[in-house]
Design a protein around this motif. Structure first.
Motif, PDB file in Angstrom:
ATOM      1  N   VAL A 128       0.823  -1.202   0.000  1.00 29.66           N
ATOM      2  CA  VAL A 128       0.000   0.000   0.000  1.00 29.66           C
ATOM      3  C   VAL A 128       0.862   1.259   0.000  1.00 29.66           C
ATOM      4  N   LYS A 129       1.935   1.259   0.794  1.00 26.79           N
ATOM      5  CA  LYS A 129       2.764   2.448   0.923  1.00 26.79           C
ATOM      6  C   LYS A 129       4.161   2.059   1.363  1.00 26.79           C
ATOM      7  N   VAL A 130       5.155   2.852   0.932  1.00 29.19           N
ATOM      8  CA  VAL A 130       6.545   2.649   1.339  1.00 29.19           C
ATOM      9  C   VAL A 130       7.001   3.943   2.009  1.00 29.19           C
ATOM     10  N   LEU A 131       7.370   3.852   3.281  1.00 26.32           N
ATOM     11  CA  LEU A 131       7.706   5.032   4.086  1.00 26.32           C
ATOM     12  C   LEU A 131       9.216   5.208   4.237  1.00 26.32           C
ATOM     13  N   THR A 132       9.928   5.315   3.129  1.00 26.71           N
ATOM     14  CA  THR A 132      11.380   5.474   3.178  1.00 26.71           C
ATOM     15  C   THR A 132      11.790   6.713   2.393  1.00 26.71           C
ATOM     16  N   ASP A 133      13.078   7.001   2.421  1.00 30.42           N
ATOM     17  CA  ASP A 133      13.571   8.118   1.616  1.00 30.42           C
ATOM     18  C   ASP A 133      13.537   7.722   0.135  1.00 30.42           C
ATOM     19  N   LYS A 160      13.484   3.928  -4.480  1.00 31.03           N
ATOM     20  CA  LYS A 160      13.880   3.573  -5.852  1.00 31.03           C
ATOM     21  C   LYS A 160      14.558   2.196  -5.878  1.00 31.03           C
ATOM     22  N   HIS A 161      15.376   1.915  -4.859  1.00 25.62           N
ATOM     23  CA  HIS A 161      16.032   0.604  -4.781  1.00 25.62           C
ATOM     24  C   HIS A 161      14.993  -0.511  -4.612  1.00 25.62           C
ATOM     25  N   LEU A 162      14.018  -0.295  -3.740  1.00 30.47           N
ATOM     26  CA  LEU A 162      12.969  -1.295  -3.542  1.00 30.47           C
ATOM     27  C   LEU A 162      12.157  -1.481  -4.818  1.00 30.47           C
ATOM     28  N   GLU A 163      11.901  -0.393  -5.540  1.00 31.44           N
ATOM     29  CA  GLU A 163      11.180  -0.495  -6.811  1.00 31.44           C
ATOM     30  C   GLU A 163      11.960  -1.343  -7.813  1.00 31.44           C
ATOM     31  N   ILE A 194      13.775  -2.110   7.379  1.00 34.60           N
ATOM     32  CA  ILE A 194      13.101  -1.878   6.101  1.00 34.60           C
ATOM     33  C   ILE A 194      11.687  -2.450   6.127  1.00 34.60           C
ATOM     34  N   ALA A 195      11.516  -3.629   6.712  1.00 35.36           N
ATOM     35  CA  ALA A 195      10.201  -4.268   6.753  1.00 35.36           C
ATOM     36  C   ALA A 195       9.180  -3.428   7.497  1.00 35.36           C
ATOM     37  N   SER A 196       9.629  -2.689   8.504  1.00 33.60           N
ATOM     38  CA  SER A 196       8.697  -1.863   9.268  1.00 33.60           C
ATOM     39  C   SER A 196       8.206  -0.655   8.484  1.00 33.60           C
ATOM     40  N   LYS A 197       8.880  -0.323   7.375  1.00 34.82           N
ATOM     41  CA  LYS A 197       8.513   0.838   6.577  1.00 34.82           C
ATOM     42  C   LYS A 197       7.703   0.495   5.331  1.00 34.82           C
ATOM     43  N   ILE A 198       7.437  -0.798   5.118  1.00 33.84           N
ATOM     44  CA  ILE A 198       6.620  -1.230   3.982  1.00 33.84           C
ATOM     45  C   ILE A 198       5.252  -1.616   4.536  1.00 33.84           C
ATOM     46  N   LEU A 199       4.228  -0.875   4.123  1.00 37.49           N
ATOM     47  CA  LEU A 199       2.873  -1.118   4.611  1.00 37.49           C
ATOM     48  C   LEU A 199       2.098  -1.920   3.596  1.00 37.49           C
ATOM     49  N   VAL A 200       1.352  -2.918   4.088  1.00 31.23           N
ATOM     50  CA  VAL A 200       0.586  -3.807   3.211  1.00 31.23           C
ATOM     51  C   VAL A 200      -0.861  -3.904   3.688  1.00 31.23           C
TER      52      VAL A 200
END
Length: 70
Positions: A15-20, A25-28, A63-69
């Motif tokens: 749903v959302k990625v809460l990172t810089d 871009k790296h996760l994408e 990182i896992a805590s900043k990826i919302l699903v």
């Protein structure tokens, strides 16, 4: 909910990625995009292993805590 709290062996949608911007871009580039579907294979102490497309990816707790699903 953060991806680390999602149930295992269930397909969820990002749903959302809460990172810089750089990390986002790296996760994408790894396939973690908004509305992409991932399956949580295991979750231990906040870190997760996910199945995405045809591969697997391990994410640490920070990182896992900043990826919302959902």
């Amino acid at each position: 909910m953060p991806i680390g709290l999602a149930p295992t062996n269930v397909e969820v949608r990002v749903v959302k990625v809460l990172t810089d911007e750089k990390t986002e871009k790296h996760l994408e580039s790894l396939g973690i995009l908004i509305n992409s579907k991932v399956t949580i294979l295991s979750s231990v102490n906040g870190g997760v292993v996910i199945a995405i497309k045809d591969g697997r990816l391990a994410l640490d707790k920070s990182i896992a805590s900043k990826i919302l699903v959902a």
